[in-house]
Scaffold this motif. Structure first.
Motif, PDB file in Angstrom:
ATOM      1  N   MET A 125      21.636 -47.592  21.748  1.00  0.00           N
ATOM      2  CA  MET A 125      20.425 -47.745  20.940  1.00  0.00           C
ATOM      3  C   MET A 125      20.742 -47.322  19.494  1.00  0.00           C
ATOM      4  SD  MET A 125      17.675 -48.642  22.862  1.00  0.00           S
ATOM      5  CE  MET A 125      17.273 -48.772  24.604  1.00  0.00           C
ATOM      6  N   THR A 160      20.605 -49.480  16.693  1.00  0.00           N
ATOM      7  CA  THR A 160      20.170 -50.443  15.695  1.00  0.00           C
ATOM      8  C   THR A 160      18.705 -50.264  15.317  1.00  0.00           C
ATOM      9  OG1 THR A 160      19.744 -52.041  17.473  1.00  0.00           O
ATOM     10  CG2 THR A 160      21.887 -52.156  16.377  1.00  0.00           C
ATOM     11  N   TRP A 161      18.188 -49.059  15.432  1.00  0.00           N
ATOM     12  CA  TRP A 161      16.828 -48.791  14.980  1.00  0.00           C
ATOM     13  C   TRP A 161      16.777 -48.925  13.455  1.00  0.00           C
ATOM     14  CZ3 TRP A 161      12.810 -48.249  18.260  1.00  0.00           C
ATOM     15  CH2 TRP A 161      13.118 -47.993  19.610  1.00  0.00           C
ATOM     16  N   ALA A 188       5.180 -50.487  23.538  1.00  0.00           N
ATOM     17  CA  ALA A 188       6.155 -50.904  22.536  1.00  0.00           C
ATOM     18  C   ALA A 188       5.494 -51.451  21.288  1.00  0.00           C
ATOM     19  CB  ALA A 188       7.095 -51.944  23.146  1.00  0.00           C
ATOM     20  N   GLU A 213      11.837 -47.845  29.071  1.00  0.00           N
ATOM     21  CA  GLU A 213      11.125 -49.109  28.891  1.00  0.00           C
ATOM     22  C   GLU A 213      10.534 -49.201  27.485  1.00  0.00           C
ATOM     23  OE1 GLU A 213       6.899 -50.360  30.478  1.00  0.00           O
ATOM     24  OE2 GLU A 213       8.397 -50.748  32.056  1.00  0.00           O
ATOM     25  N   GLU A 231      13.483 -49.757  24.986  1.00  0.00           N
ATOM     26  CA  GLU A 231      14.098 -51.086  25.083  1.00  0.00           C
ATOM     27  C   GLU A 231      13.170 -52.179  24.577  1.00  0.00           C
ATOM     28  OE1 GLU A 231      15.106 -51.292  29.201  1.00  0.00           O
ATOM     29  OE2 GLU A 231      16.745 -49.839  29.017  1.00  0.00           O
ATOM     30  N   GLN A 232      11.901 -52.125  24.959  1.00  0.00           N
ATOM     31  CA  GLN A 232      10.964 -53.155  24.528  1.00  0.00           C
ATOM     32  C   GLN A 232      10.687 -53.083  23.032  1.00  0.00           C
ATOM     33  OE1 GLN A 232       7.493 -52.837  27.019  1.00  0.00           O
ATOM     34  NE2 GLN A 232       8.527 -53.614  28.833  1.00  0.00           N
ATOM     35  N   LEU A 263      12.693 -51.843  20.701  1.00  0.00           N
ATOM     36  CA  LEU A 263      13.905 -52.254  19.969  1.00  0.00           C
ATOM     37  C   LEU A 263      14.059 -53.767  19.985  1.00  0.00           C
ATOM     38  CD1 LEU A 263      16.184 -50.998  18.366  1.00  0.00           C
ATOM     39  CD2 LEU A 263      17.514 -50.845  20.472  1.00  0.00           C
ATOM     40  N   ALA A 264      13.733 -54.374  21.105  1.00  0.00           N
ATOM     41  CA  ALA A 264      13.816 -55.836  21.204  1.00  0.00           C
ATOM     42  C   ALA A 264      12.842 -56.496  20.220  1.00  0.00           C
ATOM     43  CB  ALA A 264      13.515 -56.294  22.622  1.00  0.00           C
ATOM     44  N   LYS A 265      11.656 -55.938  20.071  1.00  0.00           N
ATOM     45  CA  LYS A 265      10.661 -56.505  19.156  1.00  0.00           C
ATOM     46  C   LYS A 265      11.053 -56.285  17.708  1.00  0.00           C
ATOM     47  CE  LYS A 265       6.668 -55.952  22.263  1.00  0.00           C
ATOM     48  NZ  LYS A 265       6.218 -57.349  22.279  1.00  0.00           N
ATOM     49  N   GLN A 321      14.069 -56.482  16.459  1.00  0.00           N
ATOM     50  CA  GLN A 321      15.247 -57.253  16.069  1.00  0.00           C
ATOM     51  C   GLN A 321      14.849 -58.474  15.250  1.00  0.00           C
ATOM     52  OE1 GLN A 321      18.279 -55.795  16.670  1.00  0.00           O
ATOM     53  NE2 GLN A 321      16.877 -54.216  17.394  1.00  0.00           N
TER      54      GLN A 321
END
Length: 352
Positions: free
Chosen positions: A1, A3-4, A225, A342, A345-346, A348-350, A352
């Motif tokens: 993790m 890439t915040w 998230a 969760e 991850e969710q 961080l995905a949003k 990107q």
């Protein structure tokens, strides 16, 4: 993790994901802290409702479980001056409930107490050297704060206004928790007692970010998230989450609190001073409806709860505090570790 978009809190506190599990007195367990740590967040142990011996036991258990950074949270209020007349008026207001529920009105009133940060608590900090020490209701006196900082701990505290955030930065906070009006539990307010001036998170957060140079942690109404992403968009470096963790099996809540969390509507929380004497957000129950959530008769913090104790034992749902924030409907039954992973991850995905 790695890439915040903002890694200042990760670097400052030595954690992997920018999530702080909120310290919730009475509900947070050592198991919750350990699980949050295992998921890369900052686990937080509340000390306000623990004796010094209980705090030592809790920190020993947490330290034995791993070497990740931990946060220990303390209240730093000033104990109120004795006011027997106010105490008497408050108990008299509750007398009809004593009669109805069969509680002994003439028995001595139990003592409701929350210990502020003091020399004994500071010695525990010096003994266990937690990586983070956080405070509620401002900061302790300078001599105690200097001792905390001498251990190498990073210091956090909650601000409910821009003025409080500036005060905290000027007095040595390494990061500031911007606590929105939506947050569950006790308001961190300390420069004012006017709850009408309290600000929602999405108005408060960018103003605090603009006002201070230290990293800002967003708290209040964040339970998924989407809330994390929104907080980062408004300048937060991390989030503090409380209510969502109350749904985990690692939380210690009463049967009534457990039921209320899962059945209350989003509109059924309110700020109340009935249970402790300070404004705190919880799920509305009988005593809040019938006496008014904010009642001037309630004794000063932390004494209000004493007279309610005999009533709680007879009607837990109606007379106990059911702390929760406005995002209560976003909670779900999932473990602390799984929830933390969760959310990270969710989010961080949003992002990107």
């Amino acid at each position: 993790m790695s890439t915040w978009p903002d890694t200042r809190i990760l670097d400052l506190l030595g954690i992997e994901v920018p999530i702080i599990q909120a310290p919730m007195a009475g509900a947070t367990t050592t198991a919750m802290v350990i699980a949050a740590n295992e998921a890369g967040a900052l686990g937080s142990m509340p000390a306000a409702a623990l004796s010094i011996e209980q705090l030592r036991e809790a920190l020993t258990t947490i330290r034995q479980a791993g070497t990740r950074p931990i946060n220990v949270n303390f209240f730093c209020h000033q104990p109120p001056a004795p006011d027997e007349a106010r105490d008497t008026r408050w108990k008299a207001l509750l007398e009809p409930y004593y009669r109805e529920l069969g509680a002994d009105f003439d028995a001595p009133t139990p003592v409701s107490n929350r210990a502020p940060f003091n020399d004994d608590a500071c010695r525990v900090v010096e003994e266990f050297r937690p990586e983070v020490v956080s405070f509620h209701f401002g900061l302790p006196e300078k001599s105690l704060l200097d001792r905390v900082k001498a251990t190498g701990a990073k210091v956090l505290s909650s601000a409910t206004t821009v003025e409080e955030a500036l005060w905290l930065e000027q007095h040595g906070c390494d990061a500031i928790i911007a606590m929105g009006f939506e947050a569950g539990g006790h308001r961190g307010m300390f420069l004012s007692d006017d709850i009408n001036s309290q600000i929602g998170l999405f108005a408060l957060l960018p103003q605090v970010v603009d006002a201070v140079s230290v990293p800002v942690i967003a708290a209040g109404g964040i339970a998924d998230a989407r809330g994390i992403v929104a907080a980062f968009a408004l300048g937060a470096s991390a989030v503090q989450i409380g209510t969502a963790y109350l749904f985990t099996p690692q939380a210690t809540v009463t049967a009534s609190h457990h039921h209320a969390l899962r059945h209350a509507q989003a509109s059924e929380t309110a700020l109340t001073n009935l249970f402790t004497g300070r404004p705190a957000r919880g799920i509305v129950n009988r005593v809040m409806r019938e006496l008014g959530a904010i009642n001037p008769a309630a004794p000063a913090f932390p004494k209000a709860g004493g007279a309610l104790m005999p009533l709680k034992t007879r009607d837990e749902a109606g007379f106990s505090n059911l702390w929760a924030g406005q995002a209560v409907r976003l909670g779900k039954d999932i473990s602390t570790c799984a929830l933390t992973r969760e959310l990270a991850e969710q989010a961080l995905a949003k992002l990107q």
